[in-house]
Design a protein around this motif. Structure first.
Motif, PDB file in Angstrom:
ATOM      1  N   ALA A   1       0.865  -1.178   0.000  1.00 51.63           N
ATOM      2  CA  ALA A   1       0.000   0.000   0.000  1.00 51.63           C
ATOM      3  C   ALA A   1       0.897   1.221   0.000  1.00 51.63           C
ATOM      4  N   GLN A   2       0.407   2.319  -0.572  1.00 53.48           N
ATOM      5  CA  GLN A   2       1.186   3.545  -0.585  1.00 53.48           C
ATOM      6  C   GLN A   2       0.265   4.745  -0.672  1.00 53.48           C
ATOM      7  N   CYS A   3       0.608   5.761   0.115  1.00 52.03           N
ATOM      8  CA  CYS A   3      -0.090   7.034   0.031  1.00 52.03           C
ATOM      9  C   CYS A   3       0.798   8.043  -0.662  1.00 52.03           C
ATOM     10  N   LEU A   4       0.176   9.063  -1.218  1.00 53.70           N
ATOM     11  CA  LEU A   4       0.925  10.115  -1.878  1.00 53.70           C
ATOM     12  C   LEU A   4       1.758  10.872  -0.852  1.00 53.70           C
ATOM     13  N   GLY A   5       2.982  11.217  -1.209  1.00 54.66           N
ATOM     14  CA  GLY A   5       3.845  11.976  -0.315  1.00 54.66           C
ATOM     15  C   GLY A   5       3.197  13.286   0.086  1.00 54.66           C
ATOM     16  N   GLY A   6       3.446  13.710   1.312  1.00 55.98           N
ATOM     17  CA  GLY A   6       2.858  14.950   1.794  1.00 55.98           C
ATOM     18  C   GLY A   6       1.504  14.782   2.427  1.00 55.98           C
TER      19      GLY A   6
ATOM     20  N   VAL B   1      -7.407   8.530  -5.500  1.00 54.70           N
ATOM     21  CA  VAL B   1      -6.680   9.745  -5.863  1.00 54.70           C
ATOM     22  C   VAL B   1      -5.383   9.882  -5.076  1.00 54.70           C
ATOM     23  N   GLN B   2      -5.401   9.528  -3.781  1.00 58.48           N
ATOM     24  CA  GLN B   2      -4.242   9.780  -2.933  1.00 58.48           C
ATOM     25  C   GLN B   2      -3.592   8.520  -2.372  1.00 58.48           C
ATOM     26  N   CYS B   3      -4.042   7.346  -2.750  1.00 59.92           N
ATOM     27  CA  CYS B   3      -3.435   6.131  -2.218  1.00 59.92           C
ATOM     28  C   CYS B   3      -3.763   4.936  -3.099  1.00 59.92           C
ATOM     29  N   SER B   4      -3.061   3.859  -2.866  1.00 57.32           N
ATOM     30  CA  SER B   4      -3.313   2.627  -3.622  1.00 57.32           C
ATOM     31  C   SER B   4      -3.080   1.423  -2.730  1.00 57.32           C
TER      32      SER B   4
END
Length: 306
Positions: free
Chosen positions: A215-220, A252-255
């Motif tokens: 899993a990953q979220c957008l930086g910031g 939009v901000q994570c996967s």
């Protein structure tokens, strides 16, 4: 004895050819893109600023930074949020890129370069655009779109930008428990300190039984917002892909993604079920081969002792 040796060779050959791994796909493989309907005029200040911004992305990626945001040009000093929301003209360009947390610096740089080039072709002239590759994400916009790049307005969007589910499914209790354990751990996200230290924008891996996931979220994005986004993504996985052996969901901000074969995280060409199904087939084939070998040896022993 000759028959025994022949039988062993046959079983070994069967197992050997079945466990050959699938070829890896390039991290820059295209997944999806979004282009704004508005267009900018060529040879304008915004055109120049955007070209400078996109060039900076590839240069920064070569330094090993997994995530970075950019501004090129100067927005009007008196620009207010209401003016920006109404689409007030500005020559400034804003953008960001993010690589998957497990990519090496060279892979990240190559992925960003390829994605930037593809974005220019897919969304030529668009005032705002984004493109998700298998290993990285690139997004840009004009001043009026700045708040939508990493702002809370975008965080409130829980729609699915892209999803992929394997055709193969499983009702096996062990698989489902393992899959749910992985998704439960992934949706907890990472804290701000961990994300800042790794520079990965909240990249997390998990494994349980035959299932692996990332899993990953957008930086910031703050840890609390990351956790909220991942919870939405996991809910979409369950609702959209059910008991699929492998699945990807991008918000939009994570996967969030999970799979049942270690190769699948890098394989975005073809169908995910090919890798997942191959894993199940290999397990069944190995079990059947071992059982056949045991029966064969037992038969020879009885024949030799009689």
């Amino acid at each position: 004895m000759h028959l025994l040796v022949s039988g062993l060779a046959a079983v070994f050959f069967f197992l050997h050819i079945d466990v050959e791994p699938a070829a890896y796909a390039a991290p820059g493989t295209f997944l999806y893109a979004g282009c704004s309907p508005s267009r900018y005029a060529p040879n304008t200040a915004f055109d120049s600023n955007l070209n400078s911004l996109l060039a900076s992305m590839a240069s920064t990626a070569s330094s090993g930074a997994t995530y970075s945001s950019f501004t090129s040009g100067t927005a009007p000093e008196a620009e207010s949020e209401s003016a920006a929301a109404d689409g007030a003209a500005s020559s400034a360009a804003y953008g960001l890129y993010q690589c998957r947390g497990d990519l090496r610096p060279g892979e990240c740089e190559a992925c960003v370069r390829d994605t930037v080039a593809r974005l220019g072709a897919v969304c030529a002239g668009a005032t705002a655009a984004s493109l998700q590759s298998d290993g990285c994400y690139v997004r840009y916009g004009a001043a009026r779109a700045r708040r939508g790049l990493v702002g809370r307005r975008a965080l409130a969007d829980t729609s699915v930008a892209y999803h992929r589910c394997s055709a193969g499914t499983s009702g096996d209790a062990w698989f489902l428990r393992s899959r749910d354990a992985v998704l439960s751990e992934l949706q907890q996200g990472v804290d701000d300190a961990t994300a800042a230290a790794s520079g990965s924008g909240g990249y997390k891996v998990s494994a349980s039984g035959p299932v692996q996931g990332v899993a990953q979220c957008l930086g910031g994005v703050a840890a609390a917002d990351c956790t909220s986004c991942l919870a939405q993504a996991v809910a979409q996985v369950h609702g959209t892909c059910g008991a699929a052996l492998a699945a990807d969901v991008y918000l939009v901000q994570c996967s969030v993604r999970y799979w049942t074969n270690a190769n699948y995280v890098r394989s975005s060409q073809g169908n995910p079920e090919d890798d997942a199904g191959r894993t199940v087939a290999i397990a069944i084939g190995i079990s059947a081969g071992v059982a056949a070998l045991v029966v064969f040896i037992s038969f020879l022993r009885k024949a030799c002792s009689s």
